[in-house]
Design an enzyme around this catalytic site. Structure first.
Site, PDB file in Angstrom:
ATOM      1  N   TYR A  95     -14.758 -12.513  -0.871  1.00  0.00           N
ATOM      2  CA  TYR A  95     -15.619 -11.376  -1.371  1.00  0.00           C
ATOM      3  C   TYR A  95     -16.658 -11.760  -2.147  1.00  0.00           C
ATOM      4  O   TYR A  95     -17.738 -11.075  -2.296  1.00  0.00           O
ATOM      5  CB  TYR A  95     -14.760 -10.399  -2.059  1.00  0.00           C
ATOM      6  CG  TYR A  95     -13.710  -9.584  -0.798  1.00  0.00           C
ATOM      7  CD1 TYR A  95     -14.162  -8.601  -0.016  1.00  0.00           C
ATOM      8  CD2 TYR A  95     -12.197 -10.137  -0.857  1.00  0.00           C
ATOM      9  CE1 TYR A  95     -13.252  -7.926   0.622  1.00  0.00           C
ATOM     10  CE2 TYR A  95     -11.665  -9.375   0.164  1.00  0.00           C
ATOM     11  CZ  TYR A  95     -11.802  -8.457   0.702  1.00  0.00           C
ATOM     12  OH  TYR A  95     -11.140  -7.859   1.707  1.00  0.00           O
ATOM     13  N   ASP A 135      -6.516  -2.809  -7.466  1.00  0.00           N
ATOM     14  CA  ASP A 135      -7.325  -3.258  -6.349  1.00  0.00           C
ATOM     15  C   ASP A 135      -7.344  -4.880  -6.598  1.00  0.00           C
ATOM     16  O   ASP A 135      -7.730  -5.161  -7.890  1.00  0.00           O
ATOM     17  CB  ASP A 135      -8.601  -2.655  -6.254  1.00  0.00           C
ATOM     18  CG  ASP A 135      -9.551  -3.057  -4.824  1.00  0.00           C
ATOM     19  OD1 ASP A 135     -10.102  -4.142  -4.818  1.00  0.00           O
ATOM     20  OD2 ASP A 135      -9.147  -2.490  -3.810  1.00  0.00           O
ATOM     21  N   ARG A 164       1.045  -1.264  -0.105  1.00  0.00           N
ATOM     22  CA  ARG A 164       0.171  -0.011   0.082  1.00  0.00           C
ATOM     23  C   ARG A 164       0.886   1.114   0.065  1.00  0.00           C
ATOM     24  O   ARG A 164       0.530   2.260   0.584  1.00  0.00           O
ATOM     25  CB  ARG A 164      -0.963  -0.060   1.078  1.00  0.00           C
ATOM     26  CG  ARG A 164      -1.991  -1.087   1.166  1.00  0.00           C
ATOM     27  CD  ARG A 164      -3.010  -0.811   2.352  1.00  0.00           C
ATOM     28  NE  ARG A 164      -3.719  -2.090   2.256  1.00  0.00           N
ATOM     29  CZ  ARG A 164      -4.669  -2.359   3.251  1.00  0.00           C
ATOM     30  NH1 ARG A 164      -4.773  -1.672   4.476  1.00  0.00           N
ATOM     31  NH2 ARG A 164      -5.771  -3.432   3.259  1.00  0.00           N
ATOM     32  N   ARG A 203      -6.828  11.994  -5.525  1.00  0.00           N
ATOM     33  CA  ARG A 203      -8.125  11.486  -5.030  1.00  0.00           C
ATOM     34  C   ARG A 203      -9.204  12.744  -4.646  1.00  0.00           C
ATOM     35  O   ARG A 203     -10.438  12.129  -4.825  1.00  0.00           O
ATOM     36  CB  ARG A 203      -7.914  10.639  -3.850  1.00  0.00           C
ATOM     37  CG  ARG A 203      -7.380   9.285  -4.247  1.00  0.00           C
ATOM     38  CD  ARG A 203      -7.906   8.343  -4.983  1.00  0.00           C
ATOM     39  NE  ARG A 203      -9.643   8.423  -4.790  1.00  0.00           N
ATOM     40  CZ  ARG A 203     -10.110   7.813  -3.500  1.00  0.00           C
ATOM     41  NH1 ARG A 203      -9.037   6.873  -2.690  1.00  0.00           N
ATOM     42  NH2 ARG A 203     -11.269   7.665  -3.042  1.00  0.00           N
ATOM     43  N   ARG A 239      -3.046   6.864   0.884  1.00  0.00           N
ATOM     44  CA  ARG A 239      -3.490   8.189   1.554  1.00  0.00           C
ATOM     45  C   ARG A 239      -2.545   8.859   2.657  1.00  0.00           C
ATOM     46  O   ARG A 239      -2.550   9.849   3.012  1.00  0.00           O
ATOM     47  CB  ARG A 239      -4.762   7.672   2.272  1.00  0.00           C
ATOM     48  CG  ARG A 239      -5.840   7.639   1.573  1.00  0.00           C
ATOM     49  CD  ARG A 239      -7.166   6.870   2.475  1.00  0.00           C
ATOM     50  NE  ARG A 239      -6.657   5.562   3.016  1.00  0.00           N
ATOM     51  CZ  ARG A 239      -7.494   4.860   3.729  1.00  0.00           C
ATOM     52  NH1 ARG A 239      -8.618   5.588   4.442  1.00  0.00           N
ATOM     53  NH2 ARG A 239      -7.281   3.459   4.305  1.00  0.00           N
TER      54      ARG A 239
END
Length: 365
Positions: free
Chosen positions: A160, A84, A35, A48, A39
């Site tokens: 998922y 992703d 990652r 973003r 952010r």
């Protein structure tokens, strides 16, 4: 994107990374972070602010730009393409929504009809934006920086697809696994085939290595891992094995499964901070490389604490066959200077030569 990186001033990180994957002698450990495009970087937050996550992931120019940000800001040794793990789920025919509570698949599958309807897609059509982003990165970075592709392991993606979202224990998934084992194995095999094609497309586009994320492997007992997840992961890795592209397998909360994960065919085992790298090195010697495994919360402390954590971690392997990383993804509230301190500490750790001949000879039994 910015002008291409001047290769004359760039260390051959790709050769370093691939040597570590193959447990060959290296002068230092390569280091990157899961990652790492995210952010905690202000430049990522700026992008973003104007573009939703999926728009960034599906626009090759934006995905490549975001992928490059940690290389520019931190000088990481590998650039992982921004994407992703649920992109293949959407390509297989399920809707995908990203909410404040995480990703949601509103058309979760619960029966044989749902499994049959899943498409075995062409990655150069439905998910071409991923390979196009890798091609842009290869053009920007040149031949001396490794680009990493990635995908979810069959078990993790199945969680998922069946539960529809991240959920403690994944009850719907396990219910299908226990009550309809043949159907569940069919689902895992279909996911493995689709994921193999997806990763081969990334390799063809220029990925020097690929990482398979089995984030939810730790939800399984040893018996269930061997009965379901392990064969599907072995199928996936055997289908993408081209004899020269390393495969990294990441598993979380999986100390009880590591011995089995080592039989998947992966070249590198990536483990979280709960695993003892020294014990794994003694057990496996040069048979498999290791990646990890500093606790991401260490990066919330101080540069001095980070340097000590890095030294302790690399000391466990002597740097032999070791790619330094975190035990999970970098946390969004990590100070950029601390992320930079982690990368710098790993790159400053010098491996005593010849690491492969000395440490591995002692630890191969």
């Amino acid at each position: 994107m910015s002008a291409p990186v001047a290769q004359s001033s760039v260390e051959d990180r790709k050769a370093l990374f691939l040597s570590a994957c193959r447990c060959e002698p290296i002068p230092r450990v390569p280091v990157w972070m899961m990652r790492q495009a995210g952010r905690y970087l202000p430049e990522y937050r700026e992008i973003r602010a104007n573009h939703p996550f999926l728009e960034v992931a599906k626009t090759p120019e934006l995905a490549a730009e975001v992928s490059l940000q940690p290389f520019r800001a931190l000088a990481v040794d590998a650039v992982i393409v921004f994407s992703d793990i649920l992109i293949p789920a959407e390509a297989m025919g399920l809707g995908l929504e990203l909410t404040d509570g995480g990703p949601v698949l509103p058309d979760a599958i619960r029966d044989s009809r749902g499994v049959e309807k899943l498409r075995e897609f062409d990655p150069e059509v439905e998910t071409r934006f991923v390979s196009d982003a890798i091609r842009l990165l290869a053009r920007e970075l040149g031949p001396q920086v490794p680009i990493l592709g990635f995908a979810a392991a069959p078990w993790t993606l199945a969680c998922y697809l069946v539960d529809g979202r991240g959920r403690e224990g994944f009850p719907a998934t396990k219910s299908m696994m226990y009550s309809e084992p043949a159907l569940f194995r069919t689902l895992l095999a279909k996911i493995a085939r689709c994921t193999a094609a997806y990763l081969k497309s990334q390799i063809a586009a220029g990925a020097a290595a690929v990482q398979i994320f089995d984030t939810w492997a730790g939800e399984l007992s040893v018996y269930d891992y061997r009965a379901f997840a392990l064969p599907a992961t072995q199928q996936l890795i055997s289908e993408i094995d081209d004899g020269h592209t390393p495969v990294i397998l990441y598993t979380k909360a999986s100390n009880h499964l590591i011995a089995d994960a080592a039989t998947t065919g992966a070249d590198v085992l990536s483990v979280d901070w709960r695993a003892d790298l020294g014990e794994l090195r003694r057990k496996y010697g040069s048979r498999i490389a290791l990646q990890g495994n500093v606790d991401p919360t260490v990066l919330l402390s101080s540069p001095q604490c980070i340097e000590r954590a890095v030294s302790r971690t690399v000391d466990l392997t002597g740097g032999c066959g070791h790619i330094l990383n975190l035990g999970h993804g970098i946390l969004p509230n990590t100070p950029v200077e601390n992320a930079r301190a982690f990368i710098r500490a790993g790159q400053n750790y010098r491996v005593a030569p010849p690491c492969a001949a000395s440490a591995f000879a002692r630890n191969a039994n």
